[in-house]
Design an enzyme around this catalytic site. Structure first.
Site, PDB file in Angstrom:
ATOM      1  N   GLU A 147      36.801 112.476 -15.038  1.00 17.08           N
ATOM      2  CA  GLU A 147      36.130 112.208 -16.305  1.00 17.08           C
ATOM      3  C   GLU A 147      34.608 112.308 -16.218  1.00 17.08           C
ATOM      4  O   GLU A 147      33.969 112.869 -17.101  1.00 17.08           O
ATOM      5  CB  GLU A 147      36.514 110.810 -16.819  1.00 17.08           C
ATOM      6  N   SER A 148      34.027 111.728 -15.182  1.00 18.05           N
ATOM      7  CA  SER A 148      32.558 111.635 -15.149  1.00 18.05           C
ATOM      8  C   SER A 148      31.933 111.986 -13.811  1.00 18.05           C
ATOM      9  O   SER A 148      30.712 112.079 -13.721  1.00 18.05           O
ATOM     10  CB  SER A 148      32.124 110.214 -15.517  1.00 18.05           C
TER      11      SER A 148
END
Length: 221
Positions: free
Chosen positions: A95-96
Site C-alpha cells: 500500500e505505502s
C-alpha cells in the site's frame, strides 16, 4: 534529511521500470520537498535523473529504518486483532512502502492507505499517525478475514476493492485489473515475511519484484 532517507524517497517517486526526474526545493524552515511532478512550480530544481528499475524493488528497499521502527506497532496491533504480523507487513508494503505520509489520488492515507470512511468506521482519529493507521488497518483486515471465513485471497481482494465487490463477483477476486494485480502482490510479500520468520527486514526485494512489479502512487506536490 539523511542521505539514505533521501535516496529512499527518490526511489519511491520512480515510475514502474521507467525513468523519472526528481525535483527538489528547500523551504524557509529547512524542509526538503521532493517530487517527480513539479507541476510548473518554479521553486523545484531537478536534482536527479533516475535510472530504469523495477518499482517493486524500489518499494521493497524504501526506508528500511522506518520499516524496522514500525514493527512494535505492527506486532501489537496484530496480537490485538488476531492477525498475522506478516500479513500486516505485506499490506503496508503493497500500500505505502512504509511511507506514513503517503496519500493516493483517491484520498487513501498513511501506511495502510485508509480511505476516510474506513478510518471513521474503525475509530482512526488521525490516519497520518502510524499507531492509529496500523491499528485501524489491522482491525479492518481482521474484520475482512471474519467476513470471508479466513480466506486470505478474498480478504486481501476486499481490502483493495471492498467487500461488496468480492461478494458480487461470486466470492471470487473481482475482475478489476488493479485488484487482480494487488492480490498476488500482497501474497508475495506475505510469503516473504513468513519465510523470514515474520521479520520485515528479511524481505527479499528481488523475489517480490519478480513476482509482482507495479506502479507506486504518490501524492501531488
Amino acid at each position: 534529511m539523511r542521505p539514505g532517507l533521501l535516496l529512499g524517497t527518490m526511489l519511491l517517486l520512480c515510475g514502474s521500470t521507467a525513468e523519472a526526474n526528481i525535483y527538489a526545493y528547500t523551504d524557509s524552515s529547512g524542509v526538503v520537498h521532493l517530487t517527480n511532478v513539479p507541476g510548473g512550480n518554479d521553486r523545484y530544481r531537478m536534482v536527479m535523473r533516475t535510472p530504469k528499475m523495477a518499482v517493486a524493488m524500489a518499494r521493497a528497499d524504501f526506508n528500511q529504518v522506518a520499516r524496522a521502527h514500525y514493527q512494535a506497532l505492527i506486532r501489537a496491533a496484530a496480537s490485538r486483532y488476531g492477525v498475522s504480523p506478516a500479513l500486516v507487513n505485506a499490506v503496508i508494503s503493497a500500500e505505502s512502502g512504509y511511507n506514513a505520509g503517503a496519500v493516493s489520488p483517491k484520498g487513501a492515507v498513511g501506511l495502510m492507505q485508509l480511505i476516510p470512511a474506513t478510518a471513521d468506521r474503525f475509530g482512526v482519529a488521525n490516519s497520518f499517525s502510524p499507531a492509529d493507521n496500523i491499528n485501524g488497518g489491522t482491525a479492518y483486515l481482521a474484520h475482512l478475514l471474519r467476513v470471508f471465513s479466513g480466506d486470505l485471497k478474498l480478504a486481501v481482494a476486499a481490502y483493495n476493492a471492498g467487500s461488496k465487490a468480492v461478494i458480487q463477483a461470486g466470492y471470487h477476486i473481482p475482475p478489476f485489473a488493479e485488484t487482480q494485480a494487488y492480490v498476488p502482490r500482497v501474497l508475495a510479500y506475505y510469503r516473504q515475511y513468513l519465510n523470514s520468520g515474520g521479520k520485515a527486514g528479511g524481505l527479499n526485494p528481488q523475489a517480490v519484484a519478480q513476482a509482482a512489479p507495479q506502479l507506486i502512487q504518490v501524492s501531488n506536490p
